[in-house]
Design a protein around this motif. Structure first.
Motif, PDB file in Angstrom:
ATOM      1  N   ARG A   1       6.972  -6.104   0.564  1.00 39.01           N
ATOM      2  CA  ARG A   1       6.371  -5.996  -0.764  1.00 39.01           C
ATOM      3  C   ARG A   1       5.687  -7.294  -1.165  1.00 39.01           C
ATOM      4  N   ASP A   2       6.382  -8.424  -0.932  1.00 37.92           N
ATOM      5  CA  ASP A   2       5.840  -9.717  -1.342  1.00 37.92           C
ATOM      6  C   ASP A   2       4.580 -10.071  -0.553  1.00 37.92           C
TER       7      ASP A   2
ATOM      8  N   ALA B   1       1.670  -7.956  -1.714  1.00 39.26           N
ATOM      9  CA  ALA B   1       1.169  -8.423  -3.008  1.00 39.26           C
ATOM     10  C   ALA B   1       0.361  -9.704  -2.848  1.00 39.26           C
TER      11      ALA B   1
ATOM     12  N   ASN C   1      -3.131  -8.923  -1.559  1.00 34.89           N
ATOM     13  CA  ASN C   1      -3.810  -7.801  -2.216  1.00 34.89           C
ATOM     14  C   ASN C   1      -3.850  -6.591  -1.280  1.00 34.89           C
TER      15      ASN C   1
ATOM     16  N   HIS D   1      -1.692  -3.183   0.825  1.00 35.42           N
ATOM     17  CA  HIS D   1      -1.028  -1.918   0.538  1.00 35.42           C
ATOM     18  C   HIS D   1       0.372  -1.930   1.157  1.00 35.42           C
TER      19      HIS D   1
END
Length: 294
Positions: free
Chosen positions: A33-34, A37, A40, A42
Protein backbone atom coordinates in the motif's frame (compact mmCIF):
# COMPACT_ATOMS: atom_id res chain seq x y z
CA UNK A 1 -9.10 -0.83 -14.85
CA UNK A 2 -7.72 -3.15 -17.55
CA UNK A 3 -4.00 -3.93 -17.23
CA UNK A 4 -3.27 -2.42 -20.64
CA UNK A 5 -4.81 0.90 -19.57
CA UNK A 6 -2.58 1.40 -16.53
CA UNK A 7 0.40 3.70 -17.03
CA UNK A 8 1.57 3.98 -13.41
CA UNK A 9 3.09 1.22 -11.24
CA UNK A 10 0.90 -1.72 -10.23
CA UNK A 11 1.37 -3.58 -6.95
CA UNK A 12 -0.54 -6.52 -5.54
CA UNK A 13 -1.19 -8.09 -2.16
CA UNK A 14 -1.89 -11.80 -2.68
CA UNK A 15 -2.81 -13.81 0.43
CA UNK A 16 -4.09 -17.38 0.50
CA UNK A 17 -7.36 -17.91 2.40
CA UNK A 18 -6.14 -21.02 4.22
CA UNK A 19 -5.88 -19.44 7.65
CA UNK A 20 -6.04 -16.10 9.47
CA UNK A 21 -3.70 -13.25 8.53
CA UNK A 22 -0.84 -12.55 10.93
CA UNK A 23 1.73 -9.79 11.44
CA UNK A 24 3.82 -10.97 8.51
CA UNK A 25 0.87 -10.47 6.19
CA UNK A 26 0.27 -7.04 7.70
CA UNK A 27 3.85 -6.00 6.91
CA UNK A 28 3.45 -7.10 3.30
CA UNK A 29 0.07 -5.39 2.92
CA UNK A 30 1.34 -2.15 4.41
CA UNK A 31 4.46 -2.14 2.23
CA UNK A 32 2.46 -2.76 -0.93
CA UNK A 33 0.00 0.00 0.00
CA UNK A 34 2.74 2.45 0.98
CA UNK A 35 4.84 1.82 -2.14
CA UNK A 36 1.81 2.15 -4.40
CA UNK A 37 0.88 5.46 -2.73
CA UNK A 38 4.45 6.77 -2.97
CA UNK A 39 4.57 6.13 -6.73
CA UNK A 40 0.99 7.20 -7.50
CA UNK A 41 0.42 3.57 -8.39
CA UNK A 42 -2.36 1.01 -8.15
CA UNK A 43 -2.86 -1.64 -5.46
CA UNK A 44 -4.64 -4.86 -6.39
CA UNK A 45 -5.89 -7.68 -4.17
CA UNK A 46 -5.54 -11.25 -5.38
CA UNK A 47 -6.91 -14.24 -3.50
CA UNK A 48 -4.59 -17.19 -4.13
CA UNK A 49 -6.99 -20.06 -3.54
CA UNK A 50 -5.80 -22.81 -5.90
CA UNK A 51 -5.73 -25.19 -2.91
CA UNK A 52 -9.43 -26.00 -2.89
CA UNK A 53 -9.09 -28.31 0.12
CA UNK A 54 -7.57 -25.77 2.52
CA UNK A 55 -8.87 -22.44 1.24
CA UNK A 56 -12.34 -21.47 2.46
CA UNK A 57 -14.82 -18.59 1.99
CA UNK A 58 -14.69 -18.01 5.75
CA UNK A 59 -10.95 -17.31 5.66
CA UNK A 60 -11.43 -15.06 2.63
CA UNK A 61 -14.05 -13.02 4.46
CA UNK A 62 -11.67 -12.74 7.41
CA UNK A 63 -8.93 -11.44 5.09
CA UNK A 64 -11.25 -8.76 3.75
CA UNK A 65 -12.26 -7.79 7.28
CA UNK A 66 -8.61 -7.54 8.39
CA UNK A 67 -7.64 -5.38 5.40
CA UNK A 68 -10.59 -3.07 6.02
CA UNK A 69 -9.55 -2.71 9.67
CA UNK A 70 -5.96 -1.96 8.65
CA UNK A 71 -7.19 0.72 6.26
CA UNK A 72 -5.79 -1.07 3.19
CA UNK A 73 -7.76 0.10 0.13
CA UNK A 74 -7.43 -1.81 -3.14
CA UNK A 75 -8.95 -1.71 -6.59
CA UNK A 76 -11.81 -3.91 -7.70
CA UNK A 77 -12.48 -6.49 -8.92
CA UNK A 78 -10.60 -8.89 -6.67
CA UNK A 79 -8.98 -11.69 -8.67
CA UNK A 80 -9.58 -15.19 -7.32
CA UNK A 81 -7.32 -17.87 -8.74
CA UNK A 82 -10.02 -20.51 -8.39
CA UNK A 83 -11.98 -18.66 -11.08
CA UNK A 84 -9.16 -18.90 -13.63
CA UNK A 85 -8.09 -22.54 -13.78
CA UNK A 86 -8.73 -22.58 -17.54
CA UNK A 87 -6.19 -19.79 -17.97
CA UNK A 88 -3.52 -21.76 -16.14
CA UNK A 89 -4.41 -24.88 -18.11
CA UNK A 90 -3.86 -22.96 -21.34
CA UNK A 91 -0.39 -21.90 -20.18
CA UNK A 92 0.43 -25.48 -19.22
CA UNK A 93 -0.71 -26.64 -22.66
CA UNK A 94 1.65 -24.12 -24.28
CA UNK A 95 4.55 -25.58 -22.32
CA UNK A 96 3.40 -29.10 -23.17
CA UNK A 97 3.35 -28.20 -26.87
CA UNK A 98 6.96 -27.03 -26.45
CA UNK A 99 7.82 -30.47 -25.02
CA UNK A 100 8.87 -28.90 -21.73
CA UNK A 101 6.64 -30.78 -19.29
CA UNK A 102 6.13 -34.43 -18.47
CA UNK A 103 3.73 -36.49 -16.32
CA UNK A 104 5.23 -37.39 -12.95
CA UNK A 105 3.79 -40.40 -11.14
CA UNK A 106 5.94 -40.80 -8.02
CA UNK A 107 4.18 -40.14 -4.72
CA UNK A 108 5.84 -38.21 -1.90
CA UNK A 109 6.46 -41.51 -0.14
CA UNK A 110 8.11 -43.00 -3.21
CA UNK A 111 10.34 -39.96 -3.63
CA UNK A 112 11.32 -40.16 0.05
CA UNK A 113 12.12 -43.87 -0.26
CA UNK A 114 14.13 -43.35 -3.46
CA UNK A 115 16.19 -40.60 -1.87
CA UNK A 116 16.78 -42.61 1.31
CA UNK A 117 17.92 -45.64 -0.69
CA UNK A 118 20.29 -43.53 -2.75
CA UNK A 119 21.84 -41.88 0.30
CA UNK A 120 22.18 -45.22 2.13
CA UNK A 121 23.84 -46.85 -0.88
CA UNK A 122 26.20 -44.05 -1.88
CA UNK A 123 26.78 -42.19 1.36
CA UNK A 124 26.11 -39.00 -0.58
CA UNK A 125 23.39 -36.43 0.06
CA UNK A 126 20.65 -36.24 -2.57
CA UNK A 127 20.44 -32.69 -3.98
CA UNK A 128 17.93 -30.37 -2.33
CA UNK A 129 16.12 -27.27 -3.55
CA UNK A 130 16.50 -23.88 -1.78
CA UNK A 131 13.66 -24.82 0.58
CA UNK A 132 15.47 -28.01 1.58
CA UNK A 133 13.21 -30.51 -0.23
CA UNK A 134 14.81 -33.28 -2.29
CA UNK A 135 14.86 -32.66 -6.03
CA UNK A 136 12.47 -34.89 -7.94
CA UNK A 137 14.19 -38.08 -9.21
CA UNK A 138 14.64 -38.37 -13.00
CA UNK A 139 12.79 -41.69 -13.32
CA UNK A 140 9.58 -40.29 -14.82
CA UNK A 141 11.43 -37.90 -17.10
CA UNK A 142 13.24 -40.93 -18.53
CA UNK A 143 10.06 -42.98 -18.93
CA UNK A 144 9.01 -43.70 -22.50
CA UNK A 145 6.00 -41.95 -24.02
CA UNK A 146 4.18 -45.25 -24.39
CA UNK A 147 4.77 -46.15 -20.73
CA UNK A 148 3.48 -42.73 -19.64
CA UNK A 149 0.44 -43.11 -21.87
CA UNK A 150 -0.33 -46.52 -20.39
CA UNK A 151 -0.13 -45.23 -16.83
CA UNK A 152 -2.34 -42.26 -17.63
CA UNK A 153 -4.85 -44.48 -19.45
CA UNK A 154 -5.00 -46.64 -16.34
CA UNK A 155 -5.96 -43.60 -14.29
CA UNK A 156 -2.72 -43.36 -12.34
CA UNK A 157 -2.60 -40.08 -10.46
CA UNK A 158 0.11 -37.76 -11.68
CA UNK A 159 1.43 -34.22 -11.66
CA UNK A 160 2.88 -32.25 -14.53
CA UNK A 161 6.47 -31.15 -13.96
CA UNK A 162 8.71 -28.79 -15.86
CA UNK A 163 11.64 -30.55 -17.53
CA UNK A 164 14.34 -28.22 -16.24
CA UNK A 165 17.08 -29.71 -18.40
CA UNK A 166 15.08 -28.77 -21.49
CA UNK A 167 13.57 -25.53 -20.23
CA UNK A 168 16.49 -23.71 -18.62
CA UNK A 169 18.69 -23.52 -21.74
CA UNK A 170 15.85 -21.88 -23.69
CA UNK A 171 16.06 -18.84 -21.40
CA UNK A 172 19.73 -18.30 -22.20
CA UNK A 173 22.60 -17.45 -19.86
CA UNK A 174 21.46 -13.95 -18.97
CA UNK A 175 18.27 -14.78 -17.08
CA UNK A 176 18.05 -12.33 -14.17
CA UNK A 177 15.75 -10.01 -12.24
CA UNK A 178 15.88 -6.53 -10.72
CA UNK A 179 15.72 -6.63 -6.91
CA UNK A 180 15.13 -3.68 -4.57
CA UNK A 181 14.37 -5.50 -1.31
CA UNK A 182 15.93 -6.13 2.10
CA UNK A 183 18.52 -8.69 0.98
CA UNK A 184 20.66 -8.63 -2.12
CA UNK A 185 19.78 -5.83 -4.50
CA UNK A 186 20.51 -4.90 -8.09
CA UNK A 187 20.39 -7.10 -11.14
CA UNK A 188 20.55 -10.67 -9.81
CA UNK A 189 21.19 -13.86 -11.75
CA UNK A 190 18.30 -16.33 -11.77
CA UNK A 191 19.19 -19.95 -10.99
CA UNK A 192 16.10 -22.04 -11.81
CA UNK A 193 18.09 -25.28 -12.04
CA UNK A 194 18.45 -25.23 -8.26
CA UNK A 195 14.76 -26.15 -8.07
CA UNK A 196 14.89 -29.18 -10.33
CA UNK A 197 11.72 -30.27 -12.12
CA UNK A 198 9.14 -28.10 -10.34
CA UNK A 199 5.46 -29.01 -10.25
CA UNK A 200 3.20 -26.95 -12.53
CA UNK A 201 -0.04 -28.87 -11.97
CA UNK A 202 -1.17 -31.85 -9.90
CA UNK A 203 -4.23 -34.03 -9.66
CA UNK A 204 -5.53 -32.28 -6.51
CA UNK A 205 -4.67 -28.74 -7.68
CA UNK A 206 -5.14 -27.68 -11.31
CA UNK A 207 -2.20 -25.29 -11.07
CA UNK A 208 0.85 -24.69 -8.91
CA UNK A 209 1.91 -21.56 -7.08
CA UNK A 210 4.76 -21.01 -9.56
CA UNK A 211 2.57 -21.18 -12.64
CA UNK A 212 -0.48 -19.32 -11.35
CA UNK A 213 1.33 -16.31 -9.85
CA UNK A 214 3.45 -15.91 -12.98
CA UNK A 215 0.38 -15.88 -15.20
CA UNK A 216 -1.62 -13.65 -12.84
CA UNK A 217 1.11 -11.04 -12.49
CA UNK A 218 1.30 -10.75 -16.27
CA UNK A 219 -2.45 -10.63 -16.86
CA UNK A 220 -2.99 -8.08 -14.10
CA UNK A 221 -0.20 -5.85 -15.38
CA UNK A 222 1.73 -6.08 -12.11
CA UNK A 223 4.92 -4.04 -12.40
CA UNK A 224 6.24 -4.45 -8.83
CA UNK A 225 6.08 -7.70 -6.85
CA UNK A 226 6.49 -6.98 -3.14
CA UNK A 227 6.58 -10.14 -0.99
CA UNK A 228 8.57 -11.85 1.78
CA UNK A 229 12.17 -12.99 1.59
CA UNK A 230 10.97 -16.58 1.92
CA UNK A 231 10.01 -16.34 -1.77
CA UNK A 232 13.29 -14.77 -2.90
CA UNK A 233 14.70 -17.94 -4.49
CA UNK A 234 11.36 -18.86 -6.11
CA UNK A 235 11.81 -15.80 -8.32
CA UNK A 236 14.27 -17.82 -10.41
CA UNK A 237 11.45 -20.17 -11.42
CA UNK A 238 9.08 -17.30 -12.11
CA UNK A 239 11.61 -15.55 -14.32
CA UNK A 240 12.13 -18.79 -16.26
CA UNK A 241 8.39 -19.20 -16.83
CA UNK A 242 8.13 -15.57 -17.91
CA UNK A 243 10.91 -16.13 -20.45
CA UNK A 244 9.36 -19.35 -21.78
CA UNK A 245 5.87 -17.86 -22.12
CA UNK A 246 6.93 -14.44 -23.39
CA UNK A 247 5.61 -12.56 -20.34
CA UNK A 248 6.82 -9.20 -19.00
CA UNK A 249 9.30 -8.98 -16.13
CA UNK A 250 8.24 -7.08 -12.99
CA UNK A 251 10.59 -5.45 -10.51
CA UNK A 252 10.90 -7.56 -7.34
CA UNK A 253 11.13 -6.37 -3.75
CA UNK A 254 11.54 -9.13 -1.16
CA UNK A 255 11.05 -7.71 2.31
CA UNK A 256 12.21 -8.87 5.74
CA UNK A 257 10.17 -11.48 7.56
CA UNK A 258 8.42 -11.14 10.89
CA UNK A 259 9.77 -13.97 13.02
CA UNK A 260 8.02 -15.90 15.77
CA UNK A 261 9.37 -16.68 19.25
CA UNK A 262 11.17 -19.73 17.85
CA UNK A 263 13.10 -17.57 15.38
CA UNK A 264 11.23 -18.89 12.36
CA UNK A 265 8.82 -17.07 10.08
CA UNK A 266 5.29 -16.74 11.38
CA UNK A 267 2.73 -19.44 10.77
CA UNK A 268 -1.00 -19.02 10.46
CA UNK A 269 -1.26 -21.37 13.44
CA UNK A 270 0.35 -18.81 15.78
CA UNK A 271 -2.72 -17.25 17.31
CA UNK A 272 -0.77 -14.68 19.32
CA UNK A 273 0.26 -12.91 16.12
CA UNK A 274 -3.09 -13.29 14.32
CA UNK A 275 -4.55 -9.93 13.33
CA UNK A 276 -8.06 -10.86 14.44
CA UNK A 277 -6.79 -11.89 17.88
CA UNK A 278 -4.76 -8.70 18.22
CA UNK A 279 -7.80 -6.63 17.20
CA UNK A 280 -10.00 -8.41 19.74
CA UNK A 281 -7.39 -7.66 22.39
CA UNK A 282 -7.67 -3.93 21.70
CA UNK A 283 -4.88 -3.29 19.19
CA UNK A 284 -5.38 -0.55 16.58
CA UNK A 285 -4.14 -0.41 12.99
CA UNK A 286 -1.49 2.07 14.17
CA UNK A 287 -0.39 -0.47 16.79
CA UNK A 288 0.02 -3.09 14.07
CA UNK A 289 2.22 -0.74 12.04
CA UNK A 290 4.45 -0.25 15.08
CA UNK A 291 4.54 -3.99 15.80
CA UNK A 292 5.83 -4.71 12.28
CA UNK A 293 8.43 -1.95 12.51
CA UNK A 294 6.87 0.70 10.27
Amino acid sequence: MPAAARQSPVFRFAPSPNGPLHLGHALSAFLNRDMAAATNGHLLLRIEDIDLMRCTPEFERAILDDLSWLGIAYERPVRRQSEHFDTYADALERLRAMDLVYPAFMTRGEVKAHVAAYEAKTGETWPRDPDGSPLYPPLDRQRSASACAALMAAGTRHAWRLDMDRAAPLAGNGLAWSETGDGETGRLAAEPRRWGDVVLSRSDAPSSYHLSVTIDDALQGVTHVVRGLDLFHATSVHRLLQALLGLPEPVYHHHRLILGPDGRKLSKSLDDTGLAILRENGASAADIRRLVGL
